[in-house]
Design a protein around this motif. Structure first.
Motif, short mmCIF file in Angstrom:
data_model
loop_
_atom_site.label_atom_id
_atom_site.label_comp_id
_atom_site.label_asym_id
_atom_site.label_seq_id
_atom_site.Cartn_x
_atom_site.Cartn_y
_atom_site.Cartn_z
N GLN A 31 0.84 -1.20 0.00
CA GLN A 31 0.00 0.00 0.00
C GLN A 31 0.88 1.25 0.00
O GLN A 31 1.87 1.33 0.73
CB GLN A 31 -0.90 0.03 1.24
CG GLN A 31 -2.09 -0.91 1.18
CD GLN A 31 -3.01 -0.69 2.37
OE1 GLN A 31 -2.56 -0.48 3.49
NE2 GLN A 31 -4.30 -0.75 2.12
N THR A 32 0.50 2.22 -0.81
CA THR A 32 1.15 3.54 -0.81
C THR A 32 0.07 4.61 -0.77
O THR A 32 -1.08 4.36 -1.16
CB THR A 32 2.00 3.74 -2.07
OG1 THR A 32 1.17 3.59 -3.24
CG2 THR A 32 3.15 2.73 -2.13
N GLN A 33 0.43 5.78 -0.29
CA GLN A 33 -0.55 6.86 -0.22
C GLN A 33 -0.76 7.46 -1.60
O GLN A 33 0.19 7.82 -2.29
CB GLN A 33 -0.10 7.93 0.78
CG GLN A 33 -0.09 7.44 2.21
CD GLN A 33 -0.20 8.56 3.22
OE1 GLN A 33 -0.36 9.72 2.87
NE2 GLN A 33 -0.14 8.21 4.50
N GLY B 46 -10.51 6.49 3.48
CA GLY B 46 -9.77 7.71 3.18
C GLY B 46 -10.71 8.89 3.02
O GLY B 46 -11.88 8.84 3.41
N TYR C 296 -8.49 9.71 -1.23
CA TYR C 296 -7.05 9.79 -1.01
C TYR C 296 -6.76 8.97 0.24
O TYR C 296 -7.26 9.28 1.32
CB TYR C 296 -6.59 11.24 -0.82
CG TYR C 296 -5.10 11.37 -0.63
CD1 TYR C 296 -4.23 11.24 -1.71
CD2 TYR C 296 -4.55 11.60 0.64
CE1 TYR C 296 -2.86 11.35 -1.56
CE2 TYR C 296 -3.18 11.71 0.81
CZ TYR C 296 -2.34 11.57 -0.28
OH TYR C 296 -0.98 11.66 -0.12
N ALA C 297 -5.97 7.91 0.08
CA ALA C 297 -5.79 6.96 1.18
C ALA C 297 -4.57 6.10 0.91
O ALA C 297 -3.81 6.35 -0.03
CB ALA C 297 -7.04 6.09 1.32
N TRP C 298 -4.40 5.08 1.78
CA TRP C 298 -3.41 4.04 1.50
C TRP C 298 -4.03 3.12 0.44
O TRP C 298 -5.04 2.47 0.69
CB TRP C 298 -3.09 3.26 2.75
CG TRP C 298 -2.20 3.99 3.73
CD1 TRP C 298 -2.59 4.73 4.79
CD2 TRP C 298 -0.77 4.05 3.69
NE1 TRP C 298 -1.50 5.25 5.46
CE2 TRP C 298 -0.35 4.84 4.80
CE3 TRP C 298 0.21 3.53 2.85
CZ2 TRP C 298 0.98 5.12 5.07
CZ3 TRP C 298 1.55 3.79 3.14
CH2 TRP C 298 1.92 4.57 4.23
#
Length: 392
Positions: free
Chosen positions: A113-115, A145, A164-166
């Motif tokens: 997981q990335t932001q 998110g 906008y989240a992981w």
């Protein structure tokens, strides 16, 4: 009239004195009632107070500390993780707890997981037909998110609000069955328990002096063959509580391990030994089907060569073991002994009161007995010629 009555009552209260009078009543019924009540009181004092409750002892409550150690290895082979060995550092979270222990038995893992920006997990609040259905900055109770106000394709047939989240977001709608770490039933737990009774300065541990290093390396607790072995196989703990491990491992749960130290310190210290019992603490039945089991999330974070943060998110399901220690110790002391003897002797007065009630209110000759029991005597200073009342 009322003032005269009040004065008479006050005069009687101030100037009259009651003293017991002994009357010997020769009656089989009353005599048997009296002896039966006295016998019952004697049986209560000896049988319950002194024999069962050990009323001759001073008592103290246990002070305890508990540490645990888990052992066991299992292997999994999946398309997502490949061939992987799981040891204690992987499935015991956290490594040490206060009288508690968690062993992971199932999990949902979301790798890399990335932001960034990605579509939200579909549900009735996130499915959209156009960007008008999404609100920028909105964060729902179950959101992963912050909504950006755009509508995006989650799959070929479903569109959801962008967040906008992981990313990618976790999908926990499919729980592995059977449990991912189903072989955890063979793991073992070593429980080390030290107790102290401060009033008697008496200490003891559940690894008894008779247990050798060789025995400790090979024994597994069994209530019949090895009742004092401090090493427990997880499957046996769950089964002793009337549960099925493979069913419990899927969604998790909470198990209670109870250690009871009830010690009679008038006996040798070798008689002070622990007794283990097990039960499931969380409700698992047809009436409690909402949010069953036990789970939580944690993540492992990484940073690549370019400085980008990423993580592996794990939703862990498992069994939490709460280790509870109970106990009371007793030792002979003259003070509680004398107190209980005095209380027992005082109880014999109940027999007299009960027999008086029977004689004065229920027997046919109650008026005759009442006349014999009570005698009224005037002050001698009034003179012999002025006395009144029953003269018998």
């Amino acid at each position: 009239m009322a003032s005269g009555a009040c004065c008479a009552v006050l005069r009687g209260f101030l100037f009259e004195y009651d003293t017991p009078r002994i009357v010997l009543i020769k009656s089989r019924k009353v005599g048997l009632v009296n002896r039966a009540v006295q016998l019952a009181i004697l049986a209560y004092v000896i049988g319950w107070v002194f024999v069962w409750e050990k009323g001759y002892q001073e008592t103290d409550n246990v002070v305890s500390s508990v540490t645990t150690k888990v052992k066991g290895i299992t292997v999994t082979n999946t398309s997502e993780l490949g061939l992987r060995v799981w040891d204690v550092a992987d499935y015991v979270i956290p490594p040490q707890g206060e009288n508690t222990l968690f062993i992971m038995t199932n999990l949902i893992i979301t790798l890399n997981q990335t932001q960034g920006y990605c579509p939200e997990l579909p549900d009735k609040t996130t499915v959209c037909n156009s960007s008008k259905d999404c609100t920028a900055g909105y964060i729902g109770t179950h959101s992963n998110g912050v909504q950006t106000g755009k509508c995006r394709n989650y799959s070929a047939s479903v569109t959801t609000c962008e967040i906008y989240a992981w990313c990618p977001v976790e999908n926990d709608t499919r729980l592995p069955k059977p449990a991912f770490l189903k072989d955890a039933e063979n793991f073992t737990i070593l429980v080390k328990n030290n107790i102290w009774y401060p009033k008697f300065n008496f200490t003891r541990r559940n690894i008894l002096p008779s247990i050798s290093t060789t025995y400790l390396k090979t024994c597994i607790y069994d209530p019949k063959t090895d009742p004092f072995c401090p090493i427990f196989r997880i499957r046996r703990i769950v089964e002793a509580a009337g549960q099925n491990f493979q069913e419990m491992a899927v969604e998790g749960g909470v198990m209670g391990v109870q250690i009871n130290w009830n010690c009679d310190l008038d006996k040798p210290a070798s008689y002070c030994v622990p007794k283990y019992t097990f039960r499931r603490l969380d409700n698992k039945d047809s009436e409690h089907t909402v949010s069953p089991g036990y789970n939580f999330r944690f993540a492992k974070y990484y940073k690549d060569a370019s400085g980008t943060d990423s993580r592996t998110l794990i939703k862990a399901y498992g069994i939490r073991f709460d280790i509870m220690v109970f106990g009371k110790a007793g030792k002979f002391d003259i003070i509680p002994t004398m107190i209980n003897i005095g209380s027992g002797l005082a109880l014999f007065g109940v027999a007299t009161v009960l027999c008086d009630i029977v004689v004065l209110y229920f027997m046919k000759k109650r008026y005759y007995y009442r006349e014999k029991k009570y005698k009224y005597v005037e002050d001698y200073e009034l003179g012999a010629s002025e006395t009144y009342g029953t003269q018998s």
